[in-house]
Design an enzyme around this catalytic site. Structure first.
Site, PDB file in Angstrom:
ATOM      1  N   GLY A 182      52.142  65.090  21.911  1.00  0.00           N
ATOM      2  CA  GLY A 182      53.499  64.507  22.024  1.00  0.00           C
ATOM      3  C   GLY A 182      53.172  63.334  20.897  1.00  0.00           C
ATOM      4  N   VAL A 204      43.287  59.326   6.641  1.00  0.00           N
ATOM      5  CA  VAL A 204      42.057  60.915   6.660  1.00  0.00           C
ATOM      6  C   VAL A 204      42.953  60.936   5.199  1.00  0.00           C
ATOM      7  CG1 VAL A 204      43.055  63.401   6.951  1.00  0.00           C
ATOM      8  CG2 VAL A 204      42.569  61.533   8.336  1.00  0.00           C
ATOM      9  N   VAL A 205      44.084  60.773   4.424  1.00  0.00           N
ATOM     10  CA  VAL A 205      44.755  60.527   3.521  1.00  0.00           C
ATOM     11  C   VAL A 205      43.662  60.020   2.156  1.00  0.00           C
ATOM     12  CG1 VAL A 205      46.221  60.532   1.504  1.00  0.00           C
ATOM     13  CG2 VAL A 205      47.125  61.851   3.853  1.00  0.00           C
ATOM     14  N   ARG A 216      55.007  71.978  20.285  1.00  0.00           N
ATOM     15  CA  ARG A 216      54.415  72.191  21.139  1.00  0.00           C
ATOM     16  C   ARG A 216      54.115  73.821  20.662  1.00  0.00           C
ATOM     17  NH1 ARG A 216      52.771  67.696  24.495  1.00  0.00           N
ATOM     18  NH2 ARG A 216      54.965  66.534  25.334  1.00  0.00           N
ATOM     19  N   ASP A 252      44.446  66.621  24.785  1.00  0.00           N
ATOM     20  CA  ASP A 252      42.998  67.534  24.860  1.00  0.00           C
ATOM     21  C   ASP A 252      44.226  69.458  24.671  1.00  0.00           C
ATOM     22  OD1 ASP A 252      44.909  66.685  27.421  1.00  0.00           O
ATOM     23  OD2 ASP A 252      43.128  67.367  28.502  1.00  0.00           O
ATOM     24  N   GLY A 253      45.535  68.869  24.798  1.00  0.00           N
ATOM     25  CA  GLY A 253      46.346  70.168  25.231  1.00  0.00           C
ATOM     26  C   GLY A 253      45.826  70.731  23.493  1.00  0.00           C
ATOM     27  N   THR A 313      47.228  60.013  21.689  1.00  0.00           N
ATOM     28  CA  THR A 313      48.012  60.202  22.645  1.00  0.00           C
ATOM     29  C   THR A 313      48.307  58.697  23.512  1.00  0.00           C
ATOM     30  OG1 THR A 313      48.035  60.793  24.805  1.00  0.00           O
ATOM     31  CG2 THR A 313      46.128  60.842  24.361  1.00  0.00           C
ATOM     32  N   ASP A 364      48.245  58.779  26.590  1.00  0.00           N
ATOM     33  CA  ASP A 364      48.471  58.669  27.561  1.00  0.00           C
ATOM     34  C   ASP A 364      46.460  57.888  28.524  1.00  0.00           C
ATOM     35  OD1 ASP A 364      50.295  59.895  28.577  1.00  0.00           O
ATOM     36  OD2 ASP A 364      49.737  62.042  28.541  1.00  0.00           O
ATOM     37  N   ASP A 397      44.563  60.155  28.440  1.00  0.00           N
ATOM     38  CA  ASP A 397      43.692  60.560  29.309  1.00  0.00           C
ATOM     39  C   ASP A 397      42.527  61.719  28.369  1.00  0.00           C
ATOM     40  OD1 ASP A 397      45.018  62.165  28.268  1.00  0.00           O
ATOM     41  OD2 ASP A 397      46.342  63.077  30.083  1.00  0.00           O
ATOM     42  N   GLY A 421      52.678  59.333  32.612  1.00  0.00           N
ATOM     43  CA  GLY A 421      51.601  59.225  32.716  1.00  0.00           C
ATOM     44  C   GLY A 421      51.604  60.574  33.704  1.00  0.00           C
ATOM     45  N   ARG A 422      51.309  61.885  33.424  1.00  0.00           N
ATOM     46  CA  ARG A 422      51.865  63.147  34.175  1.00  0.00           C
ATOM     47  C   ARG A 422      50.492  63.151  35.009  1.00  0.00           C
ATOM     48  NH1 ARG A 422      54.274  66.759  29.633  1.00  0.00           N
ATOM     49  NH2 ARG A 422      52.309  65.354  28.761  1.00  0.00           N
ATOM     50  N   GLY A 440      50.225  41.228  37.014  1.00  0.00           N
ATOM     51  CA  GLY A 440      50.325  41.058  38.332  1.00  0.00           C
ATOM     52  C   GLY A 440      50.639  42.404  40.026  1.00  0.00           C
ATOM     53  N   GLU A 489      51.852  44.018  42.305  1.00  0.00           N
ATOM     54  CA  GLU A 489      50.975  44.070  44.095  1.00  0.00           C
ATOM     55  C   GLU A 489      50.709  45.342  44.496  1.00  0.00           C
ATOM     56  OE1 GLU A 489      53.819  41.614  43.357  1.00  0.00           O
ATOM     57  OE2 GLU A 489      52.638  40.086  44.061  1.00  0.00           O
TER      58      GLU A 489
HETATM   59  P1  ATP Z   1      49.864  65.244  24.943  1.00  0.00           P
HETATM   60  O1  ATP Z   1      49.342  64.964  26.313  1.00  0.00           O
HETATM   61  O2  ATP Z   1      49.817  63.813  24.189  1.00  0.00           O
HETATM   62  O3  ATP Z   1      51.066  65.169  25.123  1.00  0.00           O
HETATM   63  P2  ATP Z   1      48.459  67.301  24.034  1.00  0.00           P
HETATM   64  O4  ATP Z   1      47.946  67.324  22.380  1.00  0.00           O
HETATM   65  O5  ATP Z   1      47.220  66.999  25.285  1.00  0.00           O
HETATM   66  O6  ATP Z   1      48.893  65.504  23.699  1.00  0.00           O
HETATM   67  P3  ATP Z   1      50.294  69.773  24.962  1.00  0.00           P
HETATM   68  O7  ATP Z   1      51.190  69.651  24.856  1.00  0.00           O
HETATM   69  O8  ATP Z   1      49.269  70.154  25.590  1.00  0.00           O
HETATM   70  O9  ATP Z   1      49.743  68.473  24.682  1.00  0.00           O
HETATM   71  O10 ATP Z   1      49.493  70.326  23.615  1.00  0.00           O
HETATM   72  C1  ATP Z   1      49.748  70.121  22.096  1.00  0.00           C
HETATM   73  C2  ATP Z   1      49.760  71.868  21.425  1.00  0.00           C
HETATM   74  O11 ATP Z   1      47.893  72.020  21.364  1.00  0.00           O
HETATM   75  C3  ATP Z   1      50.378  73.060  22.189  1.00  0.00           C
HETATM   76  O12 ATP Z   1      51.977  73.206  21.963  1.00  0.00           O
HETATM   77  C4  ATP Z   1      49.974  74.183  22.016  1.00  0.00           C
HETATM   78  O13 ATP Z   1      50.118  74.473  20.772  1.00  0.00           O
HETATM   79  C5  ATP Z   1      48.318  74.186  21.243  1.00  0.00           C
HETATM   80  N1  ATP Z   1      47.103  74.063  22.860  1.00  0.00           N
HETATM   81  C6  ATP Z   1      47.553  73.245  24.260  1.00  0.00           C
HETATM   82  N2  ATP Z   1      46.798  73.953  25.096  1.00  0.00           N
HETATM   83  C7  ATP Z   1      46.030  75.686  24.297  1.00  0.00           C
HETATM   84  C8  ATP Z   1      45.370  76.171  24.955  1.00  0.00           C
HETATM   85  N3  ATP Z   1      44.610  76.384  26.057  1.00  0.00           N
HETATM   86  N4  ATP Z   1      44.990  77.473  23.767  1.00  0.00           N
HETATM   87  C9  ATP Z   1      45.410  77.141  22.497  1.00  0.00           C
HETATM   88  N5  ATP Z   1      46.412  76.229  22.400  1.00  0.00           N
HETATM   89  C10 ATP Z   1      46.565  75.610  22.975  1.00  0.00           C
END
Ligand code: ATP
Length: 319
Positions: A11, A23-24, A72, A103-104, A125, A127, A129, A170-171, A185, A187
């Site tokens: 995201g 970075v650049v 994704r 983390d994905g 991200t 989130d 998380d 926040g999924r 603030g 409740e």
């Molecule tokens: P956010 O939680 O903010 O959306 P994220 O990086 O956690 O960010 P994800 O959709 O979980 O978002 O992961 C992004 C991309 O990372 C995925 O579309 C996929 O290409 C790659 N990815 C996620 N999990 C794996 C995995 N287990 N192995 C390989 N690639 C992965």
């Protein structure tokens, strides 16, 4: 190391552009070439690369979203997709990659690392998380965006003696919800990490009303329950008539706060210098305001916990 690439994945989050810029510019500062990869791992597989110079990243530090686009990629989770991405990197003479995402995205980055390709993760991200860092890029902006909306709703809640339920993003984690609850603030806060008790919430609302407070605010993280479900439960069980607001995607957009622009600049720059020092398979973090490196795998193997102190604050300060 001569050529460093950067991509954004998962995201989008405010501050990703500031991280790309860092970075650049840091790469150029150290006389490296910088390459932008479009559309995250999708673009990596398809070889959608573009050289970036110092002016390509001019004027973007305060812009929301990501100039590199994000995606994704299911293909990247396959062995074939991974091998194609590795081929594209090597074929373009790229020596190191910075992956900005959650983390994905770091799981994907880890797969490149396990194949021997030097990669560093930058946590971006909304989130927050991701274990291994106190803050992720975009979190502070998302909290402030949600807070602005909640403050306006609170005015109406108080003028009309109403109960408002606000659903925030926040999924799987309640970091945005908890931060917004403390800062507004509220409740009560409902988060995915803690089991929800309708009885406790009703007791709380009853207590505050019996003390003469006529309006209340509940913040709920989308992954715990929808605002609509909570409204129905309160209506059916205790006859409360709540108004609901779902903040949704507005929390992702907008210009980064100064906190996020600075965090992104520090992290992006540190990522390139870490690659230059020979670090790989690591993610950048900040712990107690200091820059840190920890293994990419720690970002999903360890669960980052909500601050018990802040949870208690919501309880204590809403009497
Ligand atoms: P956010 O939680 O903010 O959306 P994220 O990086 O956690 O960010 P994800 O959709 O979980 O978002 O992961 C992004 C991309 O990372 C995925 O579309 C996929 O290409 C790659 N990815 C996620 N999990 C794996 C995995 N287990 N192995 C390989 N690639 C992965």
């Amino acid at each position: 190391m001569k050529r460093v690439a950067v991509l954004t994945s998962g995201g989008d989050a405010p501050g990703m552009n500031a991280a790309i810029r860092a970075v650049v510019r840091t790469a150029i500062y150290h006389r490296l070439e910088a390459i932008g990869v479009m559309r995250g791992f999708e673009g990596l597989i398809d070889g959608e690369f573009a050289p970036l110079n110092r002016s390509s990243v001019g004027g973007i530090i305060h812009r929301g979203g990501t100039i590199l686009k994000t995606a994704r990629s299911e293909r990247f989770k396959t062995e074939d997709g991974l091998n194609r991405a590795l081929y594209q990197l090597k074929n373009s003479g790229i020596d190191g990659l910075v992956v900005i995402g959650g983390d994905g995205s770091f799981r994907g980055a880890q797969n490149l690392h396990l194949k021997g390709f030097p990669v560093i993760g930058v946590p971006g991200t909304i989130d927050n998380d991701v274990a291994g860092t106190d803050e992720t890029i975009g979190f502070d902006t998302a909290v402030n965006t949600a807070l602005e909306a909640v403050k306006k709703l609170r005015d109406t809640a108080s003028s009309h003696d109403r109960l408002f339920i606000v659903e925030v993003m926040g999924r799987e984690a309640g970091f945005i919800a908890l931060e917004v609850a403390v800062a507004s603030g509220a409740e009560y806060v409902v988060v995915p990490e803690l089991s929800f008790s309708l009885g406790r919430l009703c007791d709380k609302l009853h207590d505050t009303r019996s003390r003469g407070k006529t309006h209340s605010l509940i913040i709920v993280a989308e992954g715990a329950m929808s605002a609509a479900d909570l409204k129905n439960k309160l209506q059916d069980t205790a006859g409360y008539d709540a108004r609901i607001t779902v903040l949704g995607y507005i929390q992702r957009g907008g210009s980064p706060t100064s906190f996020d622009a600075i965090l992104a600049s520090r992290m992006g720059s540190f990522a390139v210098e870490s690659l230059l020092e020979g670090h790989k398979g690591m993610m950048i973090g900040t712990v107690a305001h200091q820059m840190t490196l920890s293994p990419l795998s720690a970002s999903w193997q360890t669960r980052k916990i909500l601050s018990p102190e802040k949870l208690e604050l919501v309880e204590k300060l809403s009497i």
